[in-house]
Design an enzyme around this catalytic site. Structure first.
Site, PDB file in Angstrom:
ATOM      1  N   LEU A 145      33.634  42.574  19.171  1.00  0.00           N
ATOM      2  CA  LEU A 145      32.199  42.445  19.022  1.00  0.00           C
ATOM      3  C   LEU A 145      31.915  42.216  17.544  1.00  0.00           C
ATOM      4  CD1 LEU A 145      30.844  45.424  21.204  1.00  0.00           C
ATOM      5  CD2 LEU A 145      30.981  43.013  21.853  1.00  0.00           C
ATOM      6  N   ASP A 146      30.851  41.502  17.238  1.00  0.00           N
ATOM      7  CA  ASP A 146      30.465  41.333  15.839  1.00  0.00           C
ATOM      8  C   ASP A 146      30.225  42.695  15.206  1.00  0.00           C
ATOM      9  OD1 ASP A 146      30.558  38.604  16.160  1.00  0.00           O
ATOM     10  OD2 ASP A 146      28.417  38.419  16.577  1.00  0.00           O
ATOM     11  N   LYS A 147      30.383  42.760  13.904  1.00  0.00           N
ATOM     12  CA  LYS A 147      30.207  44.016  13.176  1.00  0.00           C
ATOM     13  C   LYS A 147      28.889  44.696  13.529  1.00  0.00           C
ATOM     14  CE  LYS A 147      29.388  45.760   8.507  1.00  0.00           C
ATOM     15  NZ  LYS A 147      29.242  45.409   7.069  1.00  0.00           N
ATOM     16  N   THR A 149      26.961  44.230  16.124  1.00  0.00           N
ATOM     17  CA  THR A 149      26.682  44.332  17.561  1.00  0.00           C
ATOM     18  C   THR A 149      27.269  45.643  18.068  1.00  0.00           C
ATOM     19  OG1 THR A 149      26.685  41.936  17.870  1.00  0.00           O
ATOM     20  CG2 THR A 149      27.060  43.289  19.823  1.00  0.00           C
TER      21      THR A 149
END
Length: 451
Positions: A145-147, A149
């Site tokens: 997951l993106d940082k 998110t």
């Protein structure tokens, strides 16, 4: 005897009859999958002279095998170079093979050149020491997951499970759905986005919908629409899992994620940056500090269901209720900043009028409110400016009444003389009000638009 860190160990396999004619690399990939070795890594071992067939070195991955051949592989057992780091880690489920966690926003998933420590991978290693048996800098990581998110993530606790889960993600067999706050209100209730995603043509750190990108498919459902059209809550299902896919696809639809400045979100009208900063000072809902994206639902068929049963027996409990016909399903509500962002975007302007006789303290109150960061319109101050030299009201009064209320060219309007005359003559008062009030009203409208 303790083994040196760089000491090699040998894995020996005998070729069974059913594998006659198999390529060497394919045979070893099947035999050593529990070691976490991909076929490409096995090819490198073969070319580096780490593989022998019947005691003779071979250097071709295509070498054909015969029944009864002995295959020896020299390996340095995989050891992670990550150091375990303590930190918050919400584990929602675990068994002998995998774990499901709730990643907080702001935590990077795995190390990178600009983030060598302080990642989710470091925390996983501290909570699950068995991950030290997996190689590389991403032990247990099978997706990301993106940082910024938040939400549900899978972690593989064994090499065998890691390979199986990676294969399931590659075949799009894992159900993933996100909650997203987006700008504006879409005209659809449900929609499919089938648009390729690749590197942005000008900014290589960003992604974009582009014909040269990789195929990407998402589905979006409208869950809530702000009555005033400022934002919406949308469920976004990801089928293909490209980098930034949910963010890019919602931008492509014209509804970028709230807080996602990288992909074009801006504050709605009336939610200017100054008001956003002042809201924190006044203890009001905060402006979003990240993209409002949360992985809230995750479902998949357990690749090693026997691990669930083994864990249950070891702990003296029955298998989890979420396991149904080999499938696991999880949901996780978003963190508090989701609701905070919605409250911030739902703010409405409340007009408070303070009036009173001269000397009652209006000016003191207005100054105190302005000091606290509240937008203030001071009608007395506006009228004083209109009556000053160069003010529009002064010019109108001078043109209509001559020097009756404007003593000389360098003086403002004589408010005492004007007030006394208006008190004695209703017709004069109405006429002055007709001249001055539109100017004050115009200033008030301009103030409201600005705020």
């Amino acid at each position: 005897m303790a083994r040196a860190d760089n000491a090699e160990e040998t894995r020996r396999r005998v070729v069974p009859a059913e594998d006659a004619g198999s390529r060497l690399d394919r045979f070893l990939a099947g035999c050593l999958q529990h070691e976490g070795l991909s076929r490409e890594k096995i090819k490198v071992l073969i070319r580096d002279g780490k593989v022998r067939v019947n005691e003779a070195p071979v250097n071709s991955p295509k070498t054909a095998l015969r029944p009864g051949d002995t295959v020896d592989v020299s390996l340095i057992p995989a050891q992670t170079r990550l150091q375990p780091e303590q930190g918050e880690l919400r584990v929602l489920y675990r068994d002998a093979a995998l774990a499901v966690i709730n990643k907080p926003a702001g935590l990077t998933v795995h190390p990178a050149p600009n983030r060598p420590s302080g990642t989710l991978a470091h925390r996983l290693l501290a909570h699950f020491p068995e991950l030290a048996a997996q190689e590389g800098f991403r032990p247990g990581i099978v997706h990301r997951l993106d940082k910024d998110t938040s939400g549900l993530m899978l972690a593989a606790l064994t090499g065998q499970c890691r390979l199986a889960l990676a294969d399931m993600f590659a075949r799009h067999e894992v159900f993933k759905e996100y909650l997203a706050l987006v700008g504006g209100v879409p005209h659809w209730r449900e929609t499919i986005i089938d648009a390729p995603v690749g590197r942005h043509a000008r900014n290589k750190t960003l992604m974009a919908v582009t014909p040269s990108g990789k195929s990407a498919k998402s589905a979006a459902r409208l869950l809530y629409a702000d009555p005033e059209g400022r934002f919406s809550l949308v469920a976004v299902r990801i089928f293909s899992g490209r980098t930034h896919q949910a963010r890019v696809h919602m931008r492509h639809l014209g509804h970028p994620l709230v807080g996602d400045k990288a992909y074009g979100w801006t504050l709605p009208a009336g939610q200017d940056c100054k008001a956003a900063r002042n809201s924190e000072k006044r203890g009001q809902p905060q402006a979003p500090k990240r993209q409002m994206l949360h992985a809230w639902k995750l479902a998949f068929r357990h690749p090693l269901p026997e691990a669930v049963r083994a864990q249950a027996v070891a702990e003296g409990a029955s298998p989890p209720a979420v396991l149904h016909e080999g499938c696991l399903s999880f949901t996780c509500p978003p963190p508090p900043d989701f609701a905070e962002a919605a409250r911030f975007l739902s703010r409405r302007t409340v007009h408070v009028v303070v009036t009173g006789n001269p000397g009652c303290g209006k000016s003191t109150l207005v100054k105190a409110l302005a000091t606290e960061g509240w937008p203030v319109f001071d009608a007395d101050a506006v009228v004083a400016g209109l009556y000053a030299v160069g003010g529009d009201a002064r010019r109108l009064l001078l043109a209509r009444f001559g020097d009756r209320f404007v003593p000389d060219a360098k003086s403002p309007v004589d408010k005492k003389a004007l007030g006394a005359a208006m008190g004695l003559d209703d017709a004069l008062r109405h006429e002055v009000e007709a001249l001055v009030h539109p100017l004050v009203w115009h200033a008030l409208q301009s103030f409201r638009q600005e705020q």
